[in-house]
Design a protein around this motif. Structure first.
Motif, PDB file in Angstrom:
ATOM      1  N   VAL A  10      31.831  66.525  60.061  1.00 26.38           N
ATOM      2  CA  VAL A  10      32.917  66.831  59.122  1.00 26.38           C
ATOM      3  C   VAL A  10      32.776  68.260  58.603  1.00 26.38           C
ATOM      4  N   LEU A  11      31.551  68.659  58.283  1.00 27.85           N
ATOM      5  CA  LEU A  11      31.313  70.021  57.795  1.00 27.85           C
ATOM      6  C   LEU A  11      31.620  71.065  58.864  1.00 27.85           C
ATOM      7  N   THR A  12      31.252  70.787  60.109  1.00 25.99           N
ATOM      8  CA  THR A  12      31.529  71.728  61.192  1.00 25.99           C
ATOM      9  C   THR A  12      33.029  71.933  61.361  1.00 25.99           C
ATOM     10  N   VAL A  13      33.794  70.840  61.308  1.00 25.09           N
ATOM     11  CA  VAL A  13      35.250  70.936  61.436  1.00 25.09           C
ATOM     12  C   VAL A  13      35.841  71.665  60.232  1.00 25.09           C
ATOM     13  N   GLY A  14      35.405  71.282  59.034  1.00 26.18           N
ATOM     14  CA  GLY A  14      35.915  71.917  57.821  1.00 26.18           C
ATOM     15  C   GLY A  14      35.590  73.401  57.759  1.00 26.18           C
ATOM     16  N   PHE A  15      34.407  73.763  58.212  1.00 23.70           N
ATOM     17  CA  PHE A  15      33.990  75.168  58.242  1.00 23.70           C
ATOM     18  C   PHE A  15      34.891  75.967  59.193  1.00 23.70           C
ATOM     19  N   GLY A  16      35.188  75.357  60.342  1.00 21.59           N
ATOM     20  CA  GLY A  16      36.046  76.022  61.317  1.00 21.59           C
ATOM     21  C   GLY A  16      37.490  76.114  60.868  1.00 21.59           C
ATOM     22  N   SER A  17      37.981  75.100  60.157  1.00 25.89           N
ATOM     23  CA  SER A  17      39.378  75.097  59.696  1.00 25.89           C
ATOM     24  C   SER A  17      39.556  75.805  58.355  1.00 25.89           C
ATOM     25  N   LYS A  18      38.431  76.330  57.842  1.00 32.47           N
ATOM     26  CA  LYS A  18      38.437  77.127  56.614  1.00 32.47           C
ATOM     27  C   LYS A  18      38.853  76.340  55.370  1.00 32.47           C
ATOM     28  N   ILE A  19      38.559  75.046  55.378  1.00 34.61           N
ATOM     29  CA  ILE A  19      38.700  74.283  54.135  1.00 34.61           C
ATOM     30  C   ILE A  19      37.552  74.704  53.222  1.00 34.61           C
ATOM     31  N   PRO A  20      37.811  75.003  51.951  1.00 37.13           N
ATOM     32  CA  PRO A  20      36.724  75.409  51.052  1.00 37.13           C
ATOM     33  C   PRO A  20      35.606  74.359  51.005  1.00 37.13           C
ATOM     34  N   ILE A  21      34.376  74.835  51.045  1.00 36.78           N
ATOM     35  CA  ILE A  21      33.213  73.946  50.998  1.00 36.78           C
ATOM     36  C   ILE A  21      32.360  74.306  49.785  1.00 36.78           C
ATOM     37  N   LEU A  22      32.022  73.285  49.016  1.00 35.55           N
ATOM     38  CA  LEU A  22      31.186  73.453  47.828  1.00 35.55           C
ATOM     39  C   LEU A  22      29.889  72.698  48.077  1.00 35.55           C
ATOM     40  N   MET A  23      28.771  73.416  48.164  1.00 35.55           N
ATOM     41  CA  MET A  23      27.497  72.797  48.517  1.00 35.55           C
ATOM     42  C   MET A  23      26.559  72.760  47.316  1.00 35.55           C
ATOM     43  N   LEU A  47      25.311  81.705  54.831  1.00 34.54           N
ATOM     44  CA  LEU A  47      26.493  80.973  54.390  1.00 34.54           C
ATOM     45  C   LEU A  47      27.063  81.428  53.046  1.00 34.54           C
ATOM     46  N   LYS A  48      26.300  82.239  52.294  1.00 31.95           N
ATOM     47  CA  LYS A  48      26.664  82.472  50.889  1.00 31.95           C
ATOM     48  C   LYS A  48      28.026  83.114  50.680  1.00 31.95           C
ATOM     49  N   ASN A  49      28.511  83.921  51.618  1.00 30.71           N
ATOM     50  CA  ASN A  49      29.832  84.534  51.483  1.00 30.71           C
ATOM     51  C   ASN A  49      30.913  83.760  52.229  1.00 30.71           C
ATOM     52  N   LYS A  50      30.510  82.612  52.785  1.00 30.13           N
ATOM     53  CA  LYS A  50      31.453  81.808  53.570  1.00 30.13           C
ATOM     54  C   LYS A  50      31.775  80.487  52.898  1.00 30.13           C
ATOM     55  N   ILE A  51      30.820  79.979  52.136  1.00 33.18           N
ATOM     56  CA  ILE A  51      31.046  78.767  51.337  1.00 33.18           C
ATOM     57  C   ILE A  51      30.532  79.040  49.922  1.00 33.18           C
ATOM     58  N   GLN A  52      30.790  78.103  49.031  1.00 35.11           N
ATOM     59  CA  GLN A  52      30.324  78.275  47.650  1.00 35.11           C
ATOM     60  C   GLN A  52      29.132  77.360  47.376  1.00 35.11           C
ATOM     61  N   PHE A  53      28.098  77.920  46.801  1.00 38.39           N
ATOM     62  CA  PHE A  53      26.926  77.141  46.410  1.00 38.39           C
ATOM     63  C   PHE A  53      26.939  76.894  44.906  1.00 38.39           C
ATOM     64  N   VAL A  54      26.479  75.712  44.524  1.00 35.50           N
ATOM     65  CA  VAL A  54      26.239  75.422  43.113  1.00 35.50           C
ATOM     66  C   VAL A  54      24.731  75.436  42.930  1.00 35.50           C
ATOM     67  N   ASN A  55      24.259  76.273  42.039  1.00 34.17           N
ATOM     68  CA  ASN A  55      22.817  76.419  41.852  1.00 34.17           C
ATOM     69  C   ASN A  55      22.179  75.109  41.406  1.00 34.17           C
ATOM     70  N   PRO A  56      21.047  74.751  42.016  1.00 29.71           N
ATOM     71  CA  PRO A  56      20.351  73.533  41.590  1.00 29.71           C
ATOM     72  C   PRO A  56      19.629  73.759  40.269  1.00 29.71           C
ATOM     73  N   GLN A  57      19.191  72.658  39.669  1.00 29.61           N
ATOM     74  CA  GLN A  57      18.390  72.735  38.446  1.00 29.61           C
ATOM     75  C   GLN A  57      16.912  72.716  38.848  1.00 29.61           C
ATOM     76  N   MET A  58      16.170  73.720  38.433  1.00 35.32           N
ATOM     77  CA  MET A  58      14.731  73.779  38.776  1.00 35.32           C
ATOM     78  C   MET A  58      13.957  72.998  37.711  1.00 35.32           C
ATOM     79  N   VAL A  59      13.601  71.766  38.041  1.00 32.95           N
ATOM     80  CA  VAL A  59      12.917  70.881  37.095  1.00 32.95           C
ATOM     81  C   VAL A  59      11.775  70.157  37.825  1.00 32.95           C
ATOM     82  N   GLU A  60      10.585  70.130  37.214  1.00 33.39           N
ATOM     83  CA  GLU A  60       9.445  69.361  37.714  1.00 33.39           C
ATOM     84  C   GLU A  60       9.122  69.670  39.179  1.00 33.39           C
TER      85      GLU A  60
END
Length: 418
Positions: free
Chosen positions: A131-144, A165-178
């Motif tokens: 699904v991600l490969t198809v979405g990436f190719g069809s330029k559907i926005p991806i939020l990871m 990938l950083k300029n091709k999809i959007q990343f949400v920063n993880p929480q650095m805990v434990e």
């Protein structure tokens, strides 16, 4: 002998869909694919799906085999009301969900190092990765939304994949805990998604009235005088403002555009109906009133009760001027923000500005949108060039798709409301 009566039972919506729009309509009409990778944080995907639905989204979950060992697929179906994709079949689920314009957004929550690596390197051996490969190719926005141990997050190969990938999809920063890069909280992801689709703290819960579309003026029971307005700008503007968080009422003439989901739609036909309904609605308080309709300026003095015979060589119809709806707005609500539209055809830019400024003054509008709907516009009505007139300031949009035009109008309204 008694008859056997068979009643056709209408398929009911899944009970879980009762929560849709319970918190807002910003995401109504938006199709979101939620890809859930094999992490213990997968249980939070249930909460994220429900949050998105409460703001209007239609959510479909795609899970990896590893996830199904942690959470039964029925749990995701319960949460979303949609079938869960756990494997790809002849139904071509990956195409149905992620091909060109099939969905509005793909969210990977949680996203593992494995899933990240597969997307970065074009590997598609699971439902999620395909699904991600198809979405990436069809330029559907991806939020990871990444989730993994900190040591994995610091792995050079993982960082290389993120960098690619950083300029091709959007990343949400993880929480650095434990010692772990934990998945962001569902509420934080929701906030990012809302902003992605245009949410505005300025427009949130603002009450907006829009008129849109043409009107029909009857000559006899089957013949009318009208214009070629499609209602597209008004409908797109309503959708844009709904995504921003506004509460929109649209008084809609017989245009050929489907009214915006999430809006209160009042259908009208004639200019008199539009005038009467708008005046009635203005008994309620609105923060913004947008007069985008192409209401007729004239209507027949008298309407034949029967179809006029077609054997006449010449027919004279007397027209009378109809009341201007926009002229009533500030009389009924002096504090509302009034946005007017002024259309002319085949005139100079200076003449268009002068005409719009005069109308702006006459009706006491706060913003006037002016455009030339002459021969150049008629060649491609899906594009437009507007002038945004605000007191002595004049901004030109240049020729753009109407979808982009309404974003400029929305920004102007936001500036005025700040």
């Amino acid at each position: 002998m008694s008859k056997l009566v068979v009643k056709k039972i209408k398929k009911k919506d899944h009970p879980s869909l009762d929560i849709v729009t319970s918190k807002g309509v910003e995401l109504i009409g938006k199709k979101i694919v939620l890809c859930v990778a094999g992490s213990v944080a997968a249980y939070k995907a249930i909460e994220l799906a429900r949050l998105l639905m409460r703001h209007g989204a239609d959510v479909t979950c795609v899970t990896s085999n590893a996830v199904t060992k942690l959470i039964q697929p029925d749990y995701f179906k319960w949460a979303t009301g949609n079938e869960v994709i756990t494997k790809l079949t002849g139904e071509l689920e990956h195409i149905r969900l992620a091909d060109y314009k099939q969905s509005d957004l793909v969210i990977v929550y949680p996203a593992t190092a494995n899933t990240l690596g597969k997307l970065a390197n074009g590997i598609d051996d699971t439902p999620v990765s395909t699904v991600l490969t198809v979405g990436f190719g069809s330029k559907i926005p991806i939020l990871m939304c990444l989730a993994m141990h900190e040591s994995m997050y610091d792995n050079l190969a993982v960082k290389k994949n993120i960098e690619f990938l950083k300029n091709k999809i959007q990343f949400v920063n993880p929480q650095m805990v434990e010692g772990k890069a934990k998945a962001p909280e569902p509420e934080d992801v929701l906030e990012i998604v809302l902003k992605k689709f245009g949410f505005s703290s300025v427009l949130k819960n603002k009450k907006i009235l829009i008129t849109a579309g043409p009107t029909l003026e009857y000559i006899d029971p089957v013949r009318v005088i009208t214009n070629i307005s499609s209602g597209k700008t008004g409908v797109l503007l309503a959708s844009e403002l709904i995504s921003a968080g506004a509460k929109v009422t649209i008084v809609y003439g017989p245009g050929n555009q489907k009214p915006s989901k999430g809006a209160k739609v009042i259908n009208v036909t004639t200019s008199k109906e539009m005038f009467d309904i708008t005046k009635k609605e203005l008994k309620k308080k609105f923060d913004v009133v947008i007069m985008a309709a192409a209401a007729s300026d004239y209507t027949p003095e008298s309407v034949s009760k029967s179809k006029i015979k077609s054997d006449k060589k010449c027919l004279t119809i007397r027209l009378k001027k109809v009341p201007k709806i926009i002229e009533q707005v500030k009389k009924l609500q002096k504090d509302t923000l009034l946005v007017g539209f002024k259309a002319e055809s085949n005139i100079t830019k200076s003449a268009l500005i002068k005409s719009a400024q005069k109308k702006m003054k006459d009706v006491n509008a706060d913003i006037m949108i002016a455009n030339d709907i002459g021969s150049k516009y008629q060649k491609n009505p899906d594009r437009n060039q507007i002038l945004i007139i605000d007191n002595n300031k004049i901004k030109s949009s240049g020729w753009k798709q109407k979808e982009k035009i309404v974003k400029l109008i929305r920004k102007e309204i936001e500036q005025k409301l700040k």
